[in-house]
Structure formats: structure tokens, C-alpha cells
Design a protein around this motif. Structure first.
Motif, mmCIF file in Angstrom:
data_model
loop_
_atom_site.group_PDB
_atom_site.id
_atom_site.type_symbol
_atom_site.label_atom_id
_atom_site.label_comp_id
_atom_site.label_asym_id
_atom_site.label_seq_id
_atom_site.Cartn_x
_atom_site.Cartn_y
_atom_site.Cartn_z
ATOM 1 N N GLU A 139 -0.912 9.169 14.713
ATOM 2 C CA GLU A 139 -2.077 8.476 15.301
ATOM 3 C C GLU A 139 -3.385 9.090 14.807
ATOM 4 N N GLU A 140 -3.320 10.319 14.277
ATOM 5 C CA GLU A 140 -4.572 10.947 13.802
ATOM 6 C C GLU A 140 -4.857 10.616 12.332
ATOM 7 N N LEU A 141 -3.864 10.027 11.665
ATOM 8 C CA LEU A 141 -4.039 9.724 10.234
ATOM 9 C C LEU A 141 -4.642 8.339 10.071
ATOM 10 N N LYS A 142 -5.468 8.183 9.043
ATOM 11 C CA LYS A 142 -6.066 6.857 8.751
ATOM 12 C C LYS A 142 -5.663 6.481 7.318
ATOM 13 N N PRO A 143 -4.387 6.105 7.134
ATOM 14 C CA PRO A 143 -3.869 5.863 5.777
ATOM 15 C C PRO A 143 -4.557 4.663 5.120
ATOM 16 N N ARG A 144 -4.947 4.849 3.883
ATOM 17 C CA ARG A 144 -5.490 3.733 3.113
ATOM 18 C C ARG A 144 -5.315 4.058 1.641
ATOM 19 N N GLY A 145 -5.102 3.104 0.780
ATOM 20 C CA GLY A 145 -4.975 3.353 -0.669
ATOM 21 C C GLY A 145 -3.778 4.209 -1.002
ATOM 22 N N PHE A 146 -4.011 5.165 -1.886
ATOM 23 C CA PHE A 146 -2.909 5.932 -2.479
ATOM 24 C C PHE A 146 -2.763 7.337 -1.886
ATOM 25 N N LYS A 147 -3.865 7.963 -1.523
ATOM 26 C CA LYS A 147 -3.851 9.429 -1.364
ATOM 27 C C LYS A 147 -3.445 9.862 0.034
ATOM 28 N N ILE A 148 -2.188 9.713 0.341
ATOM 29 C CA ILE A 148 -1.695 10.067 1.677
ATOM 30 C C ILE A 148 -1.623 11.586 1.849
ATOM 31 N N LEU A 149 -1.383 12.314 0.784
ATOM 32 C CA LEU A 149 -1.355 13.785 0.927
ATOM 33 C C LEU A 149 -2.725 14.301 1.335
ATOM 34 N N LEU A 150 -3.778 13.791 0.727
ATOM 35 C CA LEU A 150 -5.140 14.220 1.086
ATOM 36 C C LEU A 150 -5.406 13.935 2.557
ATOM 37 N N GLU A 151 -4.950 12.782 3.023
ATOM 38 C CA GLU A 151 -5.149 12.396 4.428
ATOM 39 C C GLU A 151 -4.435 13.390 5.350
ATOM 40 N N ILE A 152 -3.204 13.758 4.971
ATOM 41 C CA ILE A 152 -2.427 14.697 5.797
ATOM 42 C C ILE A 152 -3.073 16.092 5.755
ATOM 43 N N LEU A 153 -3.450 16.536 4.558
ATOM 44 C CA LEU A 153 -4.077 17.868 4.437
ATOM 45 C C LEU A 153 -5.364 17.933 5.260
ATOM 46 N N ALA A 154 -6.145 16.849 5.223
ATOM 47 C CA ALA A 154 -7.475 16.870 5.865
ATOM 48 C C ALA A 154 -7.367 16.799 7.381
ATOM 49 N N ARG A 155 -6.407 16.026 7.875
ATOM 50 C CA ARG A 155 -6.395 15.763 9.319
ATOM 51 C C ARG A 155 -5.323 16.543 10.067
ATOM 52 N N GLY B 156 0.827 -1.206 0.000
ATOM 53 C CA GLY B 156 0.000 0.000 0.000
ATOM 54 C C GLY B 156 0.857 1.249 0.000
ATOM 55 N N LEU B 157 0.504 2.162 -0.899
ATOM 56 C CA LEU B 157 1.326 3.368 -1.049
ATOM 57 C C LEU B 157 1.256 4.259 0.193
ATOM 58 N N ALA B 158 0.047 4.480 0.687
ATOM 59 C CA ALA B 158 -0.101 5.443 1.798
ATOM 60 C C ALA B 158 0.692 4.996 3.028
ATOM 61 N N THR B 159 0.575 3.718 3.370
ATOM 62 C CA THR B 159 1.291 3.256 4.575
ATOM 63 C C THR B 159 2.797 3.192 4.316
ATOM 64 N N ALA B 160 3.172 2.960 3.063
ATOM 65 C CA ALA B 160 4.615 2.943 2.733
ATOM 66 C C ALA B 160 5.199 4.343 2.933
ATOM 67 N N VAL B 161 4.458 5.351 2.485
ATOM 68 C CA VAL B 161 4.941 6.732 2.648
ATOM 69 C C VAL B 161 5.071 7.067 4.136
ATOM 70 N N LEU B 162 4.069 6.690 4.916
ATOM 71 C CA LEU B 162 4.129 7.006 6.361
ATOM 72 C C LEU B 162 5.306 6.288 7.020
ATOM 73 N N ARG B 163 5.561 5.056 6.585
ATOM 74 C CA ARG B 163 6.716 4.335 7.115
ATOM 75 C C ARG B 163 8.005 5.080 6.777
ATOM 76 N N GLY B 164 8.082 5.597 5.559
ATOM 77 C CA GLY B 164 9.264 6.370 5.141
ATOM 78 C C GLY B 164 9.397 7.647 5.947
ATOM 79 N N LEU B 165 8.279 8.325 6.176
ATOM 80 C CA LEU B 165 8.326 9.583 6.950
ATOM 81 C C LEU B 165 8.743 9.288 8.391
#
Ligand code: GDD
Ligand code: MN
Length: 356
Positions: free
Chosen positions: A174-190, A76-85
Motif C-alpha cells: 500500500e506504500e508503493l506507487k508502481p508506475r512504468g518500469f522501475k519497481i526496484l527504485l520504488e521499493i528502495l525509496a519507500r 506495465g512492468l512495475a505492476t506485473a512484478v508486484l503482482r508476481g511478488l
């Protein structure tokens, strides 16, 4: 910014590259990143790519500042990005696709924007000056549709982007709910109160390999958007709740109306006014506690405004009923309620339950 200038600025950052089957793109990408920003750490987060991307990354580490994180049980892209961050060694991280669709030459401008005070700098295809090269038309439509769906969540023009720089201290994982591809949207929203800038980039379709943004990812995106609508109480969710509440109010109103007209033999007007008063108060309580939950005004003031708005709805309903006196009262009342509901939606949204 030239190599010399970026070296002079002493930019230290981590470039997070989420990869799945990017063995064919990684060498060229890493070389271009190192050319543009030699001090940066390059962090590849690979999900057990069958094409050997991870071993290509390890080979590149002999020549470039590449570190590889391999995930064997996760995809999964979103969780991969968070792991990298989370694993990055720098406080300023740039996330980008590993397929050369995002220009490494734009990295310094993104980092500069964050160093100048932004919390997030988006490599934006849709900011003024942004461009999209050689991308299939249907992909553009899908990207624009996603951007429209995201509009109630964020005002950023390219929230679907996968190319952005972020100040790590901003993130509350802990406030992010990563799923699928759009991790930037998740970060912007939360991430409330984040200062976001958009830097125009030229996006090009990938060089080799295939896009992983398939139908499953698109379904995941729709689930993510709906979850964000609900969690943020965005207007599509508020409208859905208002209509559900309206449906309940309609049922209560009609039950009382029929009981008074058929059972108590009351006249039309008296029955409508009484049914309206009771159902309107029930609706107020439901709208205040559920529909507009985050928009609490003082009860007396907000109820008074709500009653005024609802009275406009009632007058509309009475006018429609008397204009249609020749048809059955249930149908006339229903048409009157429909006409009055629009009036009530607007007054509730704007005044009765507006943010204090
Ligand atoms: N680790 C990991 N795990 N990486 C992944 C996975 C995964 O499951 N799926 C995709 N990636 C990586 C790809 O290797 C690539 O580097 C990047 O994520 C984007 O994947 P693409 O397959 O290139 O998707 P796209 O070209 O359709 O890009 C779409 O999504 C990107 C990310 O949000 C477009 O919307 C782009 O604008 C956007 O940048
Ligand atoms: Mn891509």
C-alpha cells in the motif's frame, strides 16, 4: 554456486519473470534457471502478449516448475512484478527480465545475500565487478542518466536494475506507487530501513525481441522520480521550494523597500534593514512549514540560527548596495539579495532546519 551446492543449500525461492512478447526467450531462460536452482518456483506474469508467451509458459510447466499469471486488462512492468511478488509462494523472491539480459547463474548469489541478512540484493551492473555486454551506447547513457536522477533518492549504485532478490515480508504494497518500469527504485525509496547489498553481475543485451523501454516508459520514469523527490522531500524538491520561497520573499522585500524609499522618504540603509527584517521573518515561517517540513528544530533555536544566516545575507546585500551606489537602488538591492541568498541557503540547510 554449482547445481549440487545450490541443491545442498536447499534454496526455495520464487523467480518472478514479468513478460511481454518473450516467447522467443522464455524456453532458454527457464531451462537455465532450472539448471541453476531446480527447487525454485518460476512465476511468469504475462500481460496478454500477442506472441503467445503465456502458452509457451504453460507448455514449459509440463517439464519445469513454472506457474503462469495472465493479466488481460493491465499492462506495465512495475505492476506485473508486484503482482508476481504478491502471488509468489516463497518468502524470498528474485525478479529478473525474461529476455536473458540477466544471468540466471547469478540467482543463488542474490538469494544467499538475502539469506545472510540483507532485505534486498541487487544484481548490479555498476557495483565493483559488474559489467555490461553489447548494449547500445545510448542505452548506457539513458541508464546512467536515470541513475544520476535517482541519486537524491537512494545511494544504491544500480537503482535502475531489474534484477534483484527481495524478502517479501519487507514489502508494504500500500506504500508503493508502481508506475512504468522501475519497481526496484520504488521499493528502495519507500521501504525505509531496508538492508540492501549489491552483487555484481554481467548484464547483456536481450537475445531476441525488442526492448519495451520506450519514450512513454522514460516519461513515466521522470514522473516517478519527481513524485519520489516530493514524497521524500529530497534535496532537488527542497531546493525548488527554497527558491520559490526566496522569490516570494524577494517580492515582499522589494515592495516594502520601495514603499519606504519612495513613500516614506527613508534612506537606503534604513529601508533595506526594515524591509529585510519583515521579509526574512515571513520567509522563515514559509521555509519552516513548507520547504524543510521534515526537519523541525525548536522554534527559538532554529529562528535564531536562521536570523544569523539571514544577517550574513543582509550584510552581503548592504555591501553590494554600497559598492554599487552609482546604480538604481532596485537593481543594487536585487544583486545584493542574490549574493546574500546563497549564504542563507547554506546556513538554513546546514543548521536552521537540520534534522534534530
Ligand atoms: N508483464 C509485463 N508487462 N512485462 C513487461 C512489460 C509489461 O508491460 N514491459 C516489459 N516487460 C518485461 C519484458 O518482457 C522483460 O522481461 C522485462 O520486463 C524488461 O523489459 P525490456 O523490454 O527487456 O526492458 P529493457 O531491456 O530496456 O530493460 C530495462 O528495464 C529493465 C527493467 O527495469 C533496463 O533498464 C534493464 O536494466 C532493466 O532490467
Ligand atoms: Mn531487457
Amino acid at each position: 554456486m554449482s547445481l549440487h551446492e545450490s541443491a545442498a543449500v536447499g534454496i526455495r525461492a520464487t523467480i518472478v519473470l514479468p513478460t511481454y512478447n518473450e516467447a522467443g526467450n522464455l524456453p532458454a531462460l527457464v531451462a537455465r534457471i532450472a539448471e541453476v536452482i531446480p527447487q525454485a518456483e518460476i512465476l511468469v506474469v504475462d500481460d496478454a502478449s500477442p506472441d503467445g508467451t503465456a502458452s509457451v509458459a504453460r507448455g514449459l510447466a509440463r517439464r519445469y516448475p513454472v506457474r503462469t499469471v495472465e493479466r488481460s486488462r493491465e499492462r506495465g512492468l512495475a505492476t506485473a512484478v508486484l503482482r508476481g511478488l504478491a502471488e509468489a509462494s516463497s518468502g524470498v523472491c528474485v525478479v529478473m527480465d525474461a529476455d536473458l539480459s540477466h544471468p540466471p547463474e547469478a540467482i543463488p548469489a542474490l538469494i544467499e545475500a538475502v539469506r545472510a541478512g540483507a532485505d534486498i540484493a541487487v544484481g548490479s551492473r555498476y557495483a565493483v565487478g559488474g559489467e555490461i555486454d553489447a548494449w547500445p551506447r545510448w542505452r548506457r547513457w539513458v541508464s546512467l542518466a536515470g541513475t544520476l536522477l535517482a541519486r537524491p533518492i537512494t545511494g544504491v549504485r544500480d537503482p535502475m536494475a531489474g534484477f534483484f532478490c527481495v524478502r517479501r515480508s519487507l514489502l508494504r504494497y500500500e506504500e508503493l506507487k508502481p508506475r512504468g518500469f522501475k519497481i526496484l527504485l520504488e521499493i528502495l525509496a519507500r521501504t525505509r530501513g531496508a538492508r540492501v547489498v549489491e552483487v555484481p553481475i554481467r548484464f547483456a543485451d536481450r537475445r531476441t525481441g525488442d526492448s519495451k523501454f520506450g519514450s512513454r516508459e522514460r516519461r513515466e520514469f521522470l514522473k516517478q522520480v519527481w513524485a519520489l523527490y516530493r514524497d521524500l522531500n529530497a534535496w532537488p524538491w527542497r531546493l525548488a521550494k527554497f527558491l520559490i520561497t526566496g522569490g516570494i520573499g524577494y517580492a515582499v522585500h522589494m515592495a516594502i523597500l520601495c514603499a519606504l524609499v519612495e513613500g516614506a522618504r527613508w534612506g537606503r540603509t534604513g529601508s533595506v534593514v526594515c524591509a529585510f527584517a519583515l521579509s526574512m521573518t515571513a520567509n522563515y515561517a514559509l521555509n519552516r512549514s513548507w520547504t524543510f517540513r521534515a526537519r523541525r528544530a525548536g522554534v527559538a533555536r532554529s529562528y535564531a540560527i536562521y536570523v544569523l544566516g539571514a544577517a550574513g545575507g543582509l550584510l552581503t546585500q548592504l555591501a553590494v548596495m554600497h559598492a554599487l551606489s552609482g546604480i538604481h537602488y532596485v537593481l543594487a538591492a536585487s544583486l545584493g539579495i542574490a549574493a546574500g541568498t546563497l549564504f542563507t541557503v547554506l546556513t538554513s540547510q546546514q543548521w536552521a532546519f537540520a534534522k534534530r
